[in-house]
Scaffold this active site. Structure first.
Site, PDB file in Angstrom:
ATOM      1  N   SER A  46      -9.438  -0.176   7.546  1.00  0.00           N
ATOM      2  CA  SER A  46      -8.915  -0.043   6.186  1.00  0.00           C
ATOM      3  C   SER A  46      -8.268  -1.282   5.590  1.00  0.00           C
ATOM      4  O   SER A  46      -7.975  -1.304   4.399  1.00  0.00           O
ATOM      5  CB  SER A  46      -7.913   1.119   6.119  1.00  0.00           C
ATOM      6  OG  SER A  46      -8.606   2.347   6.092  1.00  0.00           O
ATOM      7  N   LYS A 106       0.846  -1.199   0.000  1.00  0.00           N
ATOM      8  CA  LYS A 106       0.000   0.000   0.000  1.00  0.00           C
ATOM      9  C   LYS A 106       0.880   1.247   0.000  1.00  0.00           C
ATOM     10  O   LYS A 106       1.904   1.287   0.704  1.00  0.00           O
ATOM     11  CB  LYS A 106      -0.890  -0.019   1.243  1.00  0.00           C
ATOM     12  CG  LYS A 106      -1.932   1.108   1.302  1.00  0.00           C
ATOM     13  CD  LYS A 106      -2.732   1.013   2.608  1.00  0.00           C
ATOM     14  CE  LYS A 106      -3.793   2.088   2.713  1.00  0.00           C
ATOM     15  NZ  LYS A 106      -4.535   2.005   3.987  1.00  0.00           N
ATOM     16  N   SER A 122      -9.374   2.068   3.242  1.00  0.00           N
ATOM     17  CA  SER A 122      -8.531   2.723   2.274  1.00  0.00           C
ATOM     18  C   SER A 122      -7.554   1.792   1.547  1.00  0.00           C
ATOM     19  O   SER A 122      -6.969   2.180   0.542  1.00  0.00           O
ATOM     20  CB  SER A 122      -7.733   3.817   2.980  1.00  0.00           C
ATOM     21  OG  SER A 122      -6.914   3.251   3.995  1.00  0.00           O
TER      22      SER A 122
END
Lengths: 491, 499
Positions: B181, B82, B157
């Site tokens: 997330s 990420k 996210s």
């Protein structure tokens, strides 16, 4: 109306640890080091980096807090102090707010008015900011950022508003500096900004004894004071200025002031409309700082004798004057030097050693700009020199010359005396012969003396010393002169 | 070889690499080809490191042959990271324009540990800007699409990582979880995602959002895959003072630690495991198929020997307001460093302060700006006690709920999100509706406990339904073992979207 000054001090002392507060970068002399050469991803505030507490900084902070007789918090909390300024890489300063490292301490100061206890409100740890340099002006202006100082451990020491005069403020500042230096945590170099003292000053009407004190007046803060002299002058200036304003029926504005060294006036830096809102909250990146009682005890026992205690002891133990003792304890290394010298030659009066250090040796050091660390005269060597004087082997004048040579070469006193043949002649027979020669050489002067011109004795004395190349024991010369002149008279 | 290399689970890929059946170059190239093929429709990645990945694959292949890499459990395995986790030499934008062009000179500890175990960072995945969001729609570089239905969000996210795993672009990926997330996108994309205990995995190199909540986690196809990554990432890190020195469970590569059935004779694999079902997590607004899926999964676990108890977490209903005070407050400080001077991008101006105003004014997205303002407000003098101070007190109550619950049960089973993946733009004009997406995941972050999301079925629209298990601090292994047992008897986690 009479006013009295109410003054509190905030002191920021950089802690002379090897590495910074929250990263492994070295702590450097920012006045001597290329900008941004002691900077890493942590102290430059790169995204994703985290602070890791330097235990040495905590230890140094505890040393100071204990020296100031503070209560140590078993748990203290780091907090983020939020404000936006280009010298603050993270946009917040890691500091301590609600639960500082230590609280409620005290320090005794000595002024011309005697002794006074100043209360310490709190001692807390935080990190220093970077340094900005504004360059150029009018259209070409720009600002340079140096982050070498960012993240250097800082100790903030806040007093209660216990000072009433500029003299007290200076006495505290000097005493605090001495403590920091004794503890080995700060060089005390105000010029370099490693020790920053910020007074806040307000005035209030003096009320008769027994009445409730008047409310405090509006407070001003003074910053960028880079010497004790500037500190004392700025405080005195503010007291006077505020008194004039109040007497004229005007108000004191809440401002932050700077000190104009050249003009010796304070100048307004910033007008404070309201208290700053730093939006403090506990630093989530650092767990609470636990300080175990055992650690505190260990640090407490390792503390050196502090300046005030040492002053008292030296005065009594060695029968020193207040003045001399104060000169000696101002620097730990000098006080240590003195005591090492005394120990090296127990037969020599300590008082003489003290006088040689505070007089002749300080003179040489000042002249050459040498501090105790750079001093080539070892304590035992100095004691040896004083011993030669007290034994009458050399006189004061010779001793001064010998010390100058010791200072330059690092050789011992006896060595120099021997090498140069400076040993004082105390042999009464040899001196008697010299006196005899001089009196034979200057019969007119001898006669003049005998006819009552006492002043001529000094001339004759000088001639003897000259013949002896300055090495004759002056007391013996005088005695022999008097003796032989009396003999001539008797004849 | 007919086998689709990209269909391999992490464990299968490791087996294949070790046996010499495939090379790391083949695997890495297959991943890169699949990424190339699917990126136009998914946009899971913000940066690809194709060249360096292939070079590392060759080195891994060399070490596989010479035996130099024998001790490296992940030797030659490509993973996606990420874009809020720093990887030295790769851009790190956190999905924000303000960090455009920033290439960190260091690697996040979690990533570094995986690299040291032989993993290859193949690229950086899309995220809501600074991990603030539940759909990746807040990415400044364009949103990611859900592999199961391109008109829907992948969650967020960590939507890029979840989509990349679901679409078989990589066998596994790293995400971060501040309020759900990792778990929510795992549920939306039908993969397995672990949010470890706060303090279990180093945050060093994780671009901070809510520092007291952030944690790096792993996404993969199976509990086993996730367990392996977790066991390598976890543990005390000298660079993160909030990590704790608690023994990390070792995960045997052949699955012996996880294959609970072995060595217990005929005892059901989850015999004695006490599962709590909190009644507060099955109320109003929850999609019927989500509730049904979770309850069905709980009965599967019961069938494997677990006991099921109804429990209560009464303060969970305050998790949302508490979270939306604490995380923005921390974010308001964490994001103060972005001034355009030392890194990232800047809008130039004549006056120094104008650089700051313009850079910050234009390069932060609307959601980030909103949270900075919320947080600044909550910390301001005169409001602190009513907001931040109060939120911290309620946070303590939420934590206590969990402590009390864990006196009675070993794990807590709950839905991950109230619905399956929602259509793109559904919450575009309603931030509060978006915040409600996290209502079931926030409590674990506030309490600091671990949470594991994994697929337990599909809804009528063919979208994955997820369930989460929450456990006691540092008891990730209990969650992983339960999910592993579940995955031995179900195959939801092996379903792949048709792309």
């Amino acid at each position: 109306m009479d006013f009295e000054a109410v003054i509190g001090l905030e002191v920021h002392a950089e802690l002379a640890t090897q590495s910074k507060m929250f990263c492994a970068c070295p702590v450097v002399d920012t006045t001597q080091t290329a900008p941004n050469s002691a900077v890493c991803q942590v102290c430059s505030g790169m995204p994703g980096t985290l602070p890791v507490l330097n235990q040495k900084a905590v230890e140094y902070g505890l040393r100071v807090a204990l020296a100031l007789d503070c209560q140590i918090a078993p748990f203290s909390i780091f907090a983020r102090k939020n404000y936006f300024y280009p010298d603050l890489p993270k946009g917040y300063q890691i500091s301590q707010y609600e639960q500082p490292l230590a609280r409620i301490g005290r320090m005794t100061i000595v002024t011309s008015q005697g002794e006074k206890v100043i209360r310490i409100r709190r001692v807390h740890l935080e990190e220093d900011t970077g340094k900005l340099t504004h360059v150029g002006r009018n259209g070409q202006a720009y600002t340079l950022v140096d982050l070498n100082r960012a993240g250097v451990p800082l100790l903030e020491i806040v007093t209660e508003p216990d000072f009433r005069s500029a003299e007290e403020v200076r006495a505290y500042a000097e005493a605090l500096r001495a403590i920091l230096r004794y503890l080995g945590v700060n060089s005390g170099d105000m010029q370099k900004g490693v020790l920053r003292i910020e007074p806040n000053i307000s005035l209030r009407p003096v009320v008769a004894a027994g009445f409730k004190p008047a409310l405090l007046g509006t407070r001003v803060e003074v910053k960028n004071l880079n010497s004790f002299r500037a500190l004392e002058r700025a405080v005195a200036y503010q007291i006077q200025r505020q008194a004039e304003l109040l007497e004229a029926g005007k108000v004191v504005q809440q401002v932050t002031l700077g000190w104009d060294e050249a003009k010796e006036v304070t100048v307004v830096q910033r007008v404070k409309e309201s208290e700053d809102d730093y939006r403090y909250f506990p630093e989530p990146d650092l767990p609470p700082l636990a300080v175990e009682a055992g650690w505190v005890a260990q640090i407490r026992t390792s503390l050196p004798e502090l300046p005030y205690a040492r002053l008292q002891r030296l005065r009594e133990q060695y029968d020193l004057s207040d003045y001399t003792a104060k000169l000696l304890v101002a620097e730990k290394s000098i006080a240590d030097y003195f005591e090492q010298a005394v120990t090296a030659e127990p037969s020599v009066p300590a008082k003489s050693i003290a006088n040689w250090i505070s007089g002749e040796l300080f003179g040489l050091m000042n002249q050459a700009g040498v501090d105790a660390a750079g001093l080539r005269v070892r304590p035992a060597a100095l004691a040896g020199l004083v011993k030669l004087v007290s034994q009458g082997q050399i006189n004061q004048d010779t001793a001064r010359k010998v010390l100058a040579e010791m200072f330059a070469s690092g050789e011992g006193a006896e060595e120099i005396v021997k090498k140069r043949g400076l040993g004082q002649v105390s042999d009464a027979g040899a001196i008697a012969q010299l006196v005899k020669d001089v009196l034979a050489e200057y019969p007119n002067e001898a006669a003049a003396y005998l006819s009552g011109k006492a002043g001529v004795a000094n001339f004759l004395f000088g001639q003897v010393m000259k013949k002896a190349q300055g090495k004759a024991n002056p007391q013996i010369v005088r005695r022999e002169l008097e003796l032989q002149l009396a003999e001539i008279k008797a004849d | 070889m007919n086998l689709e290399l990209t269909d391999l689970t992490l464990m299968q890929a490791i087996e294949a690499l070790r046996s010499g059946e495939i090379s790391s170059r083949e695997l890495t190239r297959a991943c890169l080809e699949r990424i190339e093929k699917l990126e136009p429709s998914l946009h899971a990645f913000l940066h690809l490191a194709a060249e360096s990945a292939l070079a590392q694959a060759d080195e891994a292949d060399r070490q596989q042959v010479t035996g130099d890499g024998q001790h490296k459990p992940l030797l030659g395995i490509p993973i996606a990271v990420k874009d809020v986790l720093a990887v030295e030499g790769l851009p790190c934008t956190a999905g924000s324009k303000i960090l455009e062009g920033f290439v960190p000179p260091f690697t996040a500890t979690a990533v570094k540990r995986l690299q040291e175990a032989g993993a290859i960072a193949i690229g950086k995945t899309n995220t809501d800007e600074f991990a603030m969001g539940s759909s990746t729609e807040n990415s400044a570089y364009g949103m990611t699409h859900n592999p199961w239905d391109l008109t829907r969000v992948p969650g967020g996210s960590s939507g890029g990582s979840a989509a990349a795993v679901a679409a078989r672009m990589v066998p596994a990926a790293l995400g971060t979880d501040t309020g759900g997330s990792v778990r929510q996108p795992a549920a939306f994309c039908g993969v397995t995602g672990l949010k470890p205990t706060y303090g279990r995995v180093s945050r060093y190199g994780l671009v901070a959002y809510g520092s007291s909540l952030d944690v790096a986690g792993a996404l993969g196809h199976t509990a086993e895959d996730v367990a392996l990554l977790f066991s390598i990432m976890a543990g005390r890190d000298a660079l993160d003072a909030t990590t704790q020195d608690v023994a990390v469970p070792t995960i045997d590569l052949v699955g012996a630690t996880l294959a609970v059935a072995s060595g217990r004779g005929l005892a059901p694999p989850l015999h004695g495991l006490r599962i709590g079902v909190p009644r507060e997590y099955f109320v109003r607004g929850i999609q019927v198929e989500v509730e049904a899926g979770v309850r069905q999964a709980v009965s599967v676990l019961e069938g494997l020997g677990a006991e099921v108890h109804e429990i209560s977490l009464p303060h969970s209903e305050y998790a949302l307001p508490v979270y939306y005070i604490i995380s923005p407050a921390e974010a308001s400080a964490n994001l103060a460093r972005y001034d355009g001077i030392r890194y990232g991008s800047r809008i130039q101006a004549e006056a120094m302060w104008d650089i700051f105003y313009r850079t910050r004014g234009r390069k932060f997205g609307a959601e980030v700006e909103r949270r900075i303002m919320l947080g600044t407000y909550a910390l301001s003098a005169g409001y602190y006690d009513a907001y931040y101070g109060q939120a911290q007190k309620v946070r303590t109550l939420i934590k206590r709920d969990f402590e009390q619950a864990f006196e009675r049960v070993d794990v807590i089973a709950a839905p991950v999100a109230p619905t399956t993946a929602f259509p793109i733009g559904a919450h575009r004009d309603d931030p509060l509706a978006m915040y409600l997406e996290d209502v079931f995941t926030l409590p674990a972050n506030l309490a600091g406990v671990p949470g594991l999301a994994f697929p337990v079925g599909f809804d009528g629209a063919g979208l994955p339904v997820g369930m989460q298990l929450m456990g006691q601090h540092f008891h990730e292994d209990v969650l992983l073992r339960a999910a592993h047992a579940y995955q031995q008897v179900t195959d939801w986690h092996m379903r792949a979207p048709s792309l």
